[in-house]
Design an enzyme around this catalytic site. Sequence first.
Site, PDB file in Angstrom:
ATOM      1  N   ASN A  78       0.864  -1.171   0.000  1.00 46.14           N
ATOM      2  CA  ASN A  78       0.000   0.000   0.000  1.00 46.14           C
ATOM      3  C   ASN A  78       0.904   1.225   0.000  1.00 46.14           C
ATOM      4  O   ASN A  78       1.722   1.385   0.908  1.00 46.14           O
ATOM      5  CB  ASN A  78      -0.903  -0.015   1.243  1.00 46.14           C
ATOM      6  CG  ASN A  78      -1.942   1.097   1.230  1.00 46.14           C
ATOM      7  OD1 ASN A  78      -1.702   2.183   0.715  1.00 46.14           O
ATOM      8  ND2 ASN A  78      -3.096   0.821   1.817  1.00 46.14           N
ATOM      9  N   ARG A  90     -19.258  15.859  -3.838  1.00 50.14           N
ATOM     10  CA  ARG A  90     -18.998  15.072  -5.038  1.00 50.14           C
ATOM     11  C   ARG A  90     -17.737  15.570  -5.757  1.00 50.14           C
ATOM     12  O   ARG A  90     -17.054  14.808  -6.415  1.00 50.14           O
ATOM     13  CB  ARG A  90     -20.208  15.205  -5.969  1.00 50.14           C
ATOM     14  CG  ARG A  90     -20.153  14.319  -7.188  1.00 50.14           C
ATOM     15  CD  ARG A  90     -19.897  15.083  -8.439  1.00 50.14           C
ATOM     16  NE  ARG A  90     -20.238  14.255  -9.581  1.00 50.14           N
ATOM     17  CZ  ARG A  90     -19.456  13.306 -10.093  1.00 50.14           C
ATOM     18  NH1 ARG A  90     -18.283  13.081  -9.557  1.00 50.14           N
ATOM     19  NH2 ARG A  90     -19.829  12.594 -11.129  1.00 50.14           N
ATOM     20  N   TYR A 138     -13.273  14.549  -5.321  1.00 50.54           N
ATOM     21  CA  TYR A 138     -12.430  13.737  -6.206  1.00 50.54           C
ATOM     22  C   TYR A 138     -11.795  14.604  -7.299  1.00 50.54           C
ATOM     23  O   TYR A 138     -10.572  14.615  -7.482  1.00 50.54           O
ATOM     24  CB  TYR A 138     -13.290  12.631  -6.828  1.00 50.54           C
ATOM     25  CG  TYR A 138     -12.634  11.818  -7.912  1.00 50.54           C
ATOM     26  CD1 TYR A 138     -11.563  10.974  -7.625  1.00 50.54           C
ATOM     27  CD2 TYR A 138     -13.104  11.861  -9.226  1.00 50.54           C
ATOM     28  CE1 TYR A 138     -10.968  10.206  -8.619  1.00 50.54           C
ATOM     29  CE2 TYR A 138     -12.524  11.088 -10.219  1.00 50.54           C
ATOM     30  CZ  TYR A 138     -11.457  10.268  -9.915  1.00 50.54           C
ATOM     31  OH  TYR A 138     -10.875   9.507 -10.898  1.00 50.54           O
ATOM     32  N   TRP A 168     -13.521   4.630 -19.507  1.00 49.04           N
ATOM     33  CA  TRP A 168     -12.967   3.436 -20.142  1.00 49.04           C
ATOM     34  C   TRP A 168     -13.797   2.238 -19.692  1.00 49.04           C
ATOM     35  O   TRP A 168     -14.016   2.037 -18.487  1.00 49.04           O
ATOM     36  CB  TRP A 168     -11.506   3.256 -19.748  1.00 49.04           C
ATOM     37  CG  TRP A 168     -10.618   4.362 -20.227  1.00 49.04           C
ATOM     38  CD1 TRP A 168     -10.987   5.546 -20.794  1.00 49.04           C
ATOM     39  CD2 TRP A 168      -9.186   4.382 -20.169  1.00 49.04           C
ATOM     40  NE1 TRP A 168      -9.882   6.299 -21.102  1.00 49.04           N
ATOM     41  CE2 TRP A 168      -8.768   5.622 -20.720  1.00 49.04           C
ATOM     42  CE3 TRP A 168      -8.219   3.491 -19.701  1.00 49.04           C
ATOM     43  CZ2 TRP A 168      -7.424   5.971 -20.815  1.00 49.04           C
ATOM     44  CZ3 TRP A 168      -6.882   3.841 -19.802  1.00 49.04           C
ATOM     45  CH2 TRP A 168      -6.490   5.065 -20.352  1.00 49.04           C
ATOM     46  N   LYS A 207     -31.394   1.602 -12.216  1.00 46.71           N
ATOM     47  CA  LYS A 207     -31.733   2.870 -11.576  1.00 46.71           C
ATOM     48  C   LYS A 207     -31.107   4.032 -12.336  1.00 46.71           C
ATOM     49  O   LYS A 207     -29.885   4.086 -12.501  1.00 46.71           O
ATOM     50  CB  LYS A 207     -31.266   2.870 -10.127  1.00 46.71           C
ATOM     51  CG  LYS A 207     -32.002   1.852  -9.257  1.00 46.71           C
ATOM     52  CD  LYS A 207     -31.482   1.851  -7.827  1.00 46.71           C
ATOM     53  CE  LYS A 207     -32.252   0.844  -6.981  1.00 46.71           C
ATOM     54  NZ  LYS A 207     -31.727   0.796  -5.588  1.00 46.71           N
ATOM     55  N   VAL A 260     -30.289   7.760 -12.227  1.00 51.09           N
ATOM     56  CA  VAL A 260     -30.151   8.880 -11.300  1.00 51.09           C
ATOM     57  C   VAL A 260     -30.606  10.164 -11.987  1.00 51.09           C
ATOM     58  O   VAL A 260     -30.110  10.509 -13.069  1.00 51.09           O
ATOM     59  CB  VAL A 260     -28.698   9.000 -10.801  1.00 51.09           C
ATOM     60  CG1 VAL A 260     -28.534  10.233  -9.921  1.00 51.09           C
ATOM     61  CG2 VAL A 260     -28.298   7.748 -10.028  1.00 51.09           C
ATOM     62  N   ASP A 298     -23.404  16.983 -10.359  1.00 48.59           N
ATOM     63  CA  ASP A 298     -22.937  16.265 -11.538  1.00 48.59           C
ATOM     64  C   ASP A 298     -22.623  17.241 -12.660  1.00 48.59           C
ATOM     65  O   ASP A 298     -23.038  18.398 -12.645  1.00 48.59           O
ATOM     66  CB  ASP A 298     -23.996  15.264 -12.009  1.00 48.59           C
ATOM     67  CG  ASP A 298     -23.399  14.093 -12.767  1.00 48.59           C
ATOM     68  OD1 ASP A 298     -22.175  14.107 -13.011  1.00 48.59           O
ATOM     69  OD2 ASP A 298     -24.144  13.158 -13.104  1.00 48.59           O
ATOM     70  N   ARG A 319     -19.673  15.265 -20.953  1.00 48.01           N
ATOM     71  CA  ARG A 319     -18.215  15.112 -20.954  1.00 48.01           C
ATOM     72  C   ARG A 319     -17.801  14.598 -22.321  1.00 48.01           C
ATOM     73  O   ARG A 319     -17.752  13.392 -22.557  1.00 48.01           O
ATOM     74  CB  ARG A 319     -17.762  14.139 -19.852  1.00 48.01           C
ATOM     75  CG  ARG A 319     -17.968  14.659 -18.458  1.00 48.01           C
ATOM     76  CD  ARG A 319     -17.047  13.982 -17.468  1.00 48.01           C
ATOM     77  NE  ARG A 319     -17.615  14.101 -16.130  1.00 48.01           N
ATOM     78  CZ  ARG A 319     -18.044  13.077 -15.405  1.00 48.01           C
ATOM     79  NH1 ARG A 319     -17.954  11.845 -15.891  1.00 48.01           N
ATOM     80  NH2 ARG A 319     -18.540  13.260 -14.215  1.00 48.01           N
TER      81      ARG A 319
END
Length: 390
Positions: free
Chosen positions: A76, A182, A185, A215, A251, A253, A337, A341
């Site tokens: 790690n 969100r 990241y 990808w 589902k 979103v 969101d 993209r």
Amino acid sequence: MATGVSRVDLDGRPIKPITICMIGAGGFIGSHLCEKLMSETPHKVLALDVYNDKIRHLLEPDTLPWADRIQFHRLNIKHDSRLEGLIKMSDLTINLAAICTPADYNTRPLDTIYSNFIDALPVVKYCSENNKRLIHFSTCEVYGKTIGSFLPKNSPLRQDPAYYILKEDDSPCIFGSIEKQRWSYACAKQLIERLIYAEGAENGLQFTIVRPFNWIGPRMDFIPGIDGPSEGVPRVLACFSNALLRREQLKLVDGGQSQRTFVFIKDAIEAVLLMIENPDRANGHIFNVGNPNNEVTVRQLAEMMTEIYSKVSAEPPLDVPTVDVSSKVFYGEGYDDSDKRIPDMTIINRQLGWNPKTSLWDLLESTLTYQHKTYAEAIRQSMSKSIASS
């Protein structure tokens, strides 16, 4: 790999064998890259990861023709003193390590920031101090929201590519408010990109930054309860695959209106190999790696996957295959969101001559065929046990 064949780079120069330190080699991208390097090149790989399930077929048995060219090191990078030594032993370091599942950005924002920024710092530092080349994997999420998303809903400019095509050297990085976790990241990924770029400018670090645009392919993510945690929420393709395998509704979103592009993993790995073997063309560049021709809404993706999986599994789809769910219910508070993209491909095409080949239908058919063969029986057994014990 065939012997006696002289391999040359894009400028006609012989390609010399190198040693690659690959951090995160046991993941989805790492496993496909290791396969490519073992089967088609003479390069040696020091494969670093906590798990090796996805590359075990490359490590066993010892009689494989590349057995002396791949070594697995279970570590790690957060707290292992061996890391710098392994980077020193190598000509090139590829850092694939990341927390990159949207469900984690809201629920584990600290882990997300540490994994994608803090834990990557020593890798950049060791490469810079030891004059080692670095290929760092970032994300298309660093672009955040498009300029077009801030225009009025009925504005014709929303259809103008200038307002939504994402360019490495031109597009701004626009994130939501701090309370929208969100973006933890994307923000961490952008900051490590800026640090790498600064190391190149101030200390001469030879680097390439990769921004993947969705990808897709075999071994992506996990299927909850089979080869990942039961409560886990993988990315969209594995989420939809899991639902199809279990004959559950997919589902969507917020209605599945977000638009995305998808590229086949084998096409994308071709691009990475070009970066590895053409350092003079790749160093100092940031590359979008995606397929702008494979653009769909998430709802359209669900419809395609439902149709293809019915063909692959020879089972009829559900009468109502999808269900809408709010992002707050699915991801929790703090979710936000990006609307579209779509990558600009000018730089990677100019520098490396790369273009993706595989259509969305073909890559989904290949991936779902793999998912069905790999998981369908295990899920049937798991569901049978659940029914028997209830």
